[in-house]
Design a protein around this motif. Structure first.
Motif, short mmCIF file in Angstrom:
data_model
loop_
_atom_site.label_atom_id
_atom_site.label_comp_id
_atom_site.label_asym_id
_atom_site.label_seq_id
_atom_site.Cartn_x
_atom_site.Cartn_y
_atom_site.Cartn_z
N GLN A 216 -43.36 -29.02 34.88
CA GLN A 216 -42.39 -30.11 34.78
C GLN A 216 -43.10 -31.40 34.41
O GLN A 216 -44.12 -31.73 35.00
CB GLN A 216 -41.68 -30.27 36.13
N SER A 217 -42.53 -32.12 33.43
CA SER A 217 -43.13 -33.40 33.05
C SER A 217 -42.03 -34.39 32.69
O SER A 217 -41.18 -34.07 31.87
CB SER A 217 -44.07 -33.21 31.86
N PRO A 218 -42.02 -35.60 33.30
CA PRO A 218 -42.85 -35.97 34.43
C PRO A 218 -42.58 -35.04 35.61
O PRO A 218 -41.44 -34.62 35.80
CB PRO A 218 -42.40 -37.39 34.75
N ASN A 219 -43.62 -34.74 36.37
CA ASN A 219 -43.46 -33.79 37.45
C ASN A 219 -42.82 -34.45 38.68
O ASN A 219 -42.41 -35.61 38.62
CB ASN A 219 -44.80 -33.10 37.75
N PHE A 220 -42.74 -33.69 39.77
CA PHE A 220 -42.03 -34.19 40.94
C PHE A 220 -42.63 -35.50 41.46
O PHE A 220 -41.95 -36.31 42.07
CB PHE A 220 -42.01 -33.13 42.05
N PHE A 221 -43.92 -35.72 41.20
CA PHE A 221 -44.58 -36.95 41.67
C PHE A 221 -44.43 -38.09 40.67
O PHE A 221 -44.97 -39.18 40.89
CB PHE A 221 -46.07 -36.68 41.93
N GLY A 222 -43.75 -37.81 39.57
CA GLY A 222 -43.57 -38.83 38.54
C GLY A 222 -44.64 -38.80 37.47
O GLY A 222 -44.59 -39.55 36.49
N ASN A 223 -45.64 -37.92 37.63
CA ASN A 223 -46.78 -37.91 36.71
C ASN A 223 -46.52 -37.06 35.46
O ASN A 223 -45.85 -36.04 35.52
CB ASN A 223 -48.03 -37.34 37.42
N ILE A 224 -47.11 -37.52 34.35
CA ILE A 224 -47.08 -36.71 33.13
C ILE A 224 -47.89 -35.45 33.40
O ILE A 224 -49.01 -35.53 33.90
CB ILE A 224 -47.70 -37.47 31.94
N ASP A 225 -47.32 -34.30 33.08
CA ASP A 225 -47.94 -33.05 33.49
C ASP A 225 -47.59 -31.96 32.48
O ASP A 225 -46.57 -31.28 32.61
CB ASP A 225 -47.43 -32.68 34.89
N THR A 226 -48.42 -31.83 31.45
CA THR A 226 -48.12 -30.86 30.39
C THR A 226 -49.29 -29.91 30.20
O THR A 226 -50.39 -30.16 30.72
CB THR A 226 -47.87 -31.58 29.05
N LEU A 227 -49.05 -28.83 29.46
CA LEU A 227 -50.14 -27.93 29.10
C LEU A 227 -51.04 -28.64 28.10
O LEU A 227 -50.56 -29.32 27.21
CB LEU A 227 -49.57 -26.67 28.44
N ASP A 228 -52.36 -28.50 28.25
CA ASP A 228 -53.24 -28.97 27.18
C ASP A 228 -53.52 -27.79 26.25
O ASP A 228 -53.04 -26.67 26.50
CB ASP A 228 -54.53 -29.58 27.74
N GLY A 229 -54.25 -28.04 25.19
CA GLY A 229 -54.47 -27.00 24.18
C GLY A 229 -55.05 -25.72 24.75
O GLY A 229 -54.61 -24.62 24.43
#
Ligand SMILES: Cc1ncc(COP(=O)(O)O)c(C=O)c1O
Lengths: 488, 452, 125
Positions: free
Chosen positions: B209-222
């Motif tokens: 999830q992005s932004p995740n539950f903490f509000g942080n950007i959270d994505t897969l990297d390459g």
């Protein structure tokens, strides 16, 4: 009609309107996004149109005029209970203390909202003969799923994991077998007898140690009351299974007889049918899930409990199947449903179902004068007619009748459901319609049947007064175009 | 009551039916007759029922508290034109648009909604809605299982805890196991461990999830995306704060093949939890696995543009026990509200709102830091942030409540290791005055030695 | 319309056997009954299928029907053109509308199938 007949020019998409920079400003301008975040996490462009408020208002007003709701005209859509949606319900759902209350507001500061949930739940328990209701499920289908998850857990805890079959009559709604499959159950389809009922003797041949749940609705989707429901419930219970009541047809019995007294262990309501929640063009609905005493502990979390004159959301329910949605309920609809209960009281609700049944039977005998009604007996809140004979004689199908009704200013009945009636038209007038409206609809239908015999082509070409003619569904499915794309 | 029946009507209708009375019409076997009077709320005339429910509404209501609550439900400004349009009776009292010829308006609006979701997420197609964000995730997991034939699912612990709980409820029904990928110390998914898990086990899908539950950007990297591809799992992006889609790189850009989201932020009332509007968007490859209704563009008998419900053979009313989902009634009206919101705001307005959310949340971060409260994470965040108050969060929140402030969510409720942390949200509606009030109160209640 | 050189199943599929290869489709009668076909779901090449077992589905706008193979074998090719042109099944069920090609397991199974004349009788009933 829903739109002036002359308004047949295509309505452009919102994406084809507007100019960048034209949007009406509702908030102050913000600084460039790069001033807050590293460029790498930002998106490059945002290809959305900018329109003025006036343009947006005209656009969606026009779209509304191309849409048929109960507020526009008679809506005899079988199985959907399209009764009047009182406006006071919407007003109350919109009061600030409800509309602006955050779901994570502590219980101490949500007492009003919790009381609304509690009052609705208690009233439902009495009306339908259940020990408890969960107001969580978002629609009937989700309540079915939750109920079957409860059954699965209940049997697992009793060590009866071999119970993997769900029995549904062949008249059942598609959500019943689909929900069963989502819980890993196998579906057994039960043939209705010549009278359109489930025969208890037939049930006895299919129940056994592998029976988990039997899902039924009463009256069934043909609008017929299953008088022998007790024998059916006994057969299922003796085999160790549970009985599920699909409450889509609760408008036929509310206040007069109760699913709990028929032997059902689990049930749902579609408050967007029986309790005047506006269906909103497809949703949101609301599907309260009722259970008998032995299943209360399994209800989804959270559940509203009362302690003295205070209320709280109880999340700590060890046997629960768990939550089924992000937050606690489709709460705005809980408010609407409670307002409707207050508008009627017990006596009023009893009358509601009586008038619903009266209207349906009145229409049934009138329609039977010119169209086949395969089950010619007292029905409940809805009835089915069949165009099979008409089709043989004239080539006009149920679909053509439906389209011809649109030309005469009416919403069409449900067609081709239940599946066991060929060329089926399922008609549910509801109690809020007057005799004059019913007479008007019957006259229109009569005119259509006569036209079928004299000038069938007119019906095959229908509708002609609507903003578009008959829509090409085959093309839509063969070449799916599910979105607009920006021109390159 | 809303029934029109006069005595004369009833008599005439009974006579036409050929039956003596209403009781006879509703006759049931003796054992099904009511045995006791019903215990239902009393009947009231409209002005009194209005008064009664408005009174209940006012009971101990936190609605006027200064609020920093977020966590999947957000306070955003909704222009007045939304309800003026969406509450029009033609929209509000329509059923699902089965009869396309008299539903062109609603069908077009849903087609516009599907398009908006595609433009925001970067996906090829989107459905007409599902119940909410949590069920969108659960249904996406089922899509991934059907695509891969696998019975195990991987979800980040930074995905909304309620979404994960609903995922579990649904997966229990299908005997599907769920593994959770752990967090880094900076409030994001630990992609190294995630990659390891993917090397060891075959998964149907992987959800971040992005932004995740903490509000942080959270994505897969390459690198992580490559391990997802090697595994054969379907990458799923979860969106609980849809406004972020206006600012952040799309889920498609970091590899998501399915996006499961919640669009409450687009003008849908917060209303104590619902109704909201979930959506699922995906690539063409998964078109026939998507649950729920879809509107397609086609032509009518005269070749004019027309809209219609399509690809219905996926759905329960046709495919019954083999349908992609049991969903029937969805959240169309909330999708309509969101569509009108997006139309009104436009690109310019939506960017402005996103920028204001970034600005206010950074103002909040600075203010609480100046009040001596530590920001727990340093990852880039959208409009929510986590502060560590150094003592049980519940105590601090209770003390704030006494000062008229709903300070946020006690993270200990879901993350025992963060029991001294609070999740706070700031949106365009959060004022500098409110932020100052919170900062002052925080300083007071977290002062060393302060009794809370 | 029944083709003389083919064999048929009671489920309204046809098969053309050429050496150890078989081509399968649905009959003209079946496509007529199904109405406008909008989508065909076929098995992946490499899959082995059993006589009369299901191998996929055909969808019309308002109905879904299972496809059964009249004969056992390994799927060696599927008609990829149907992905964009499912109407070929309606247009030309015995030609462009073919569904899959199999490598036969046991050509003896052919004895379980209907000859053209018998299939004609079946659909006349
Ligand atoms: C008989 C019956 N059962 C179940 C359902 C499913 O309810 P919902 O649409 O609320 O999910 C319906 C609604 O269409 C119905 O008519």
């Amino acid at each position: 009609m829903s739109a002036p007949a002359s308004d047949r020019t295509a309505s452009p998409l919102i994406f084809e309107l507007g100019q960048e920079g034209r949007a009406t400003q509702y908030v102050e301008h913000g600084k460039p996004l790069r001033s807050f975040m590293p460029e790498g996490v930002l998106r490059d462009d945002l290809p959305l149109p900018d329109n003025t408020e006036l343009d947006v208002v005209r656009h969606y007003t026009r779209l509304s005029q191309r849409t048929f709701g109960i507020d526009v005209g008679f809506y005899p859509l079988g199985s959907c209970t399209m009764k009047h949606n009182p406006k006071v319900n919407d007003a109350l759902a919109g009061v600030r203390e409800f509309a602006e209350l955050h779901p994570f507001t502590p219980d101490d500061l949500s007492q009003g909202a919790l009381q609304v949930m509690y009052e609705l739940e208690r009233s439902f328990c009495s009306l339908f003969g259940m020990a408890a209701f969960s107001l969580n499920p978002a629609a009937g289908a989700q309540a079915e799923l939750a109920a079957l998850l409860i059954a699965k857990k209940y049997f697992r805890e009793r060590g009866e994991t071999q119970r993997d079959k769900v029995i549904v009559p062949d008249t059942a709604h598609g959500t019943n077998p689909a929900s069963a499959a989502m819980c890993g159950f196998k579906v057994i389809s039960l043939k209705s007898d010549a009278r359109g009922r489930v025969d208890p003797a037939e049930i006895r041949t299919v129940v056994g140690p592998d029976t988990a749940v039997c899902m039924m609705t009463n009256p069934n989707t043909l609008g017929l009351f299953e008088e022998r429901i007790h024998e059916i419930a006994d057969a299922v219970h003796e085999a160790g299974g549970l009985m599920y009541y699909d409450g889509a047809n609760a408008n036929a019995l509310m206040g007069n007889t109760r699913p709990g007294d028929m032997g059902f262990d689990l049930m749902h309501l579609n408050t967007h049918k029986t309790f005047t929640i506006p269906h909103g063009g497809g949703g949101a609905g609301h599907g309260p899930l009722g259970v008998a005493g032995h299943l209360v502990e399994y209800l989804p979390t959270p559940y509203v409990v009362r302690e003295g004159d205070r209320f709280r959301l109880d999340f700590d329910r060890p046997k629960s199947i768990g939550p089924v949605r992000s937050f606690w309920s489709n709460f705005a609809h809980v408010v609407r449903a409670l307002a409707y209960l207050y508008a009627n009281g017990a006596e009023g609700l009893t009358k509601v179902s009586q008038y619903a049944v009266l209207n349906a039977n009145y229409m049934r005998v009138k329609v039977a004068e010119f169209l086949e009604t395969p089950y010619p007996e007292i029905c409940r809140h809805e009835f089915v007619a069949s165009a099979q004979q008409l089709k043989k004689e004239t080539g006009v199908r149920a679909l053509d009748i439906a389209k011809a009704l649109l030309d005469r200013g009416y919403m069409a009945p449900t067609i081709y459901f239940p599946l066991i009636v060929p060329e089926c038209l399922m008609i549910e007038p509801t109690e809020t319609e007057s005799k004059e409206t019913l007479d008007g609809f019957v006259a229109a239908l009569r005119d259509i049947i006569e036209t079928a015999k004299t000038n069938p082509q007119e019906l095959l070409d229908a509708p002609v007064t609507t903003v578009v003619g008959r829509v090409d569904e085959t093309r839509a499915a063969r070449q799916p175009d599910l979105r607009w794309r920006p021109p390159r | 009551m809303y029934t029109p029946h006069t005595k004369a009507d009833i008599e005439a209708m009974l006579e036409a039916i050929g039956i003596g009375s209403l009781d006879e019409l509703l006759r049931v076997p003796d054992e099904l007759k009511l045995r006791a009077p019903l215990d239902v709320v009393p009947a009231l005339p409209e002005y009194q029922l209005r008064r009664r429910i408005e009174q209940i509404a006012k009971r101990d209501s936190g609605v006027d508290y200064v609020s920093f609550l977020g966590g999947g439900a957000y306070r955003h400004y909704a222009p007045s034109a939304i309800s003026a349009l969406a509450m029009r009776g033609e929209f509000l009292t329509a059923y699902t648009p089965y009869q396309a010829e008299v539903s062109q308006g609603y069908l077009q609006a849903i087609y516009e909604w599907q398009t908006y979701i595609c433009l925001l997420t970067g996906m090829d197609l989107a459905d007409a809605s599902v119940y909410d964000g949590a069920t969108a995730l659960a249904e996406s997991a089922i899509m991934a299982m059907n695509a891969t034939g696998r019975q195990r699912f991987l979800v980040s612990r930074a995905v909304h805890p309620n979404y994960r709980a609903v995922l579990k409820t649904y997966c229990d029904g299908l005997d599907v196991a769920i593994d959770e990928a752990p967090l880094t110390d900076d409030g994001t998914t630990d992609l190294r461990v995630l990659a390891e898990m993917l090397r060891e086990t075959q998964y149907a899908g992987v959800a971040l999830q992005s932004p995740n539950f903490f509000g942080n950007i959270d994505t897969l990297d390459g690198e992580a995306l490559e391990s997802v591809h090697k595994n054969g799992a379907v990458p799923i992006g979860v969106v609980a704060e849809a406004l972020a889609l206006a600012a952040l790189a799309t889920p498609a850009s970091w590899g998501a093949q399915i996006v499961a989201g919640e669009a409450q932020s687009f003008g849908v009332p917060i209303a104590y939890g619902g109704p909201y509007v979930g959506f699922i968007a995906t690539t063409n490859e998964h078109m026939r696995r998507i649950p729920g209704r879809l509107v397609g563009k086609t032509v009518d008998s005269a070749g004019r543009t027309a809209y219609v419900l399509t690809l219905q053979a996926r759905e329960q009313h046709i495919r019954r026990e083999r349908a992609t989902s049991n969903i029937c009634t969805n959240q169309a009206h909330c999708a309509l509200i969101a569509t009108i919101y997006l139309a009104l705001m436009g690109k310019t307005g939506l960017r402005d709102v996103a920028a204001l959310n970034l600005e206010r949340s950074r103002e909040l971060a600075t203010a609480v830091a100046n009040a001596g409260v530590r920001l727990r994470f340093s990852a880039p965040f959208f409009n929510e942030l986590v502060v560590d108050v150094g003592r049980p969060a519940g105590e601090v929140l209770a003390a704030l409540r006494e000062r008229g402030i709903l300070g946020g969510l006690d993270l200990g409720r879901w993350y025992p290791e963060y029991s001294t942390c609070i999740l706070m949200a700031a949106t365009e509606l959060t004022t500098s005055g409110e932020i100052a009030k919170l900062a002052a109160a925080l300083q007071e209640v977290t002062r060393v030695g302060a009794g809370v | 319309m029944v083709q003389p050189e083919l064999l048929y199943s009671k489920e309204h599929e046809w098969v053309r056997i050429e050496g150890d290869r078989a081509t399968i489709g649905v009959t003209d009668y079946a496509q007529e009954a199904l109405g406008d076909i909008v989508y065909v779901e076929l098995p992946k090449p490499g899959r082995t299928v059993e006589q009369f077992g299901d191998i996929g589905v055909v969808e019309s706008v308002k109905a879904v029907s299972d496809l059964f193979t009249p004969i056992s074998g390994e799927v060696v090719e599927v008609n990829a053109a149907l992905e964009t042109d499912p109407a070929a099944v309606n247009r030309d069920p015995y030609g462009d509308g073919w569904l899959v090609k199999l490598k036969l397991k046991d050509s003896g199974e052919a004895k379980n199938l209907l000859a053209p004349r018998d299939y004609e009788k079946l659909i006349a009933e």
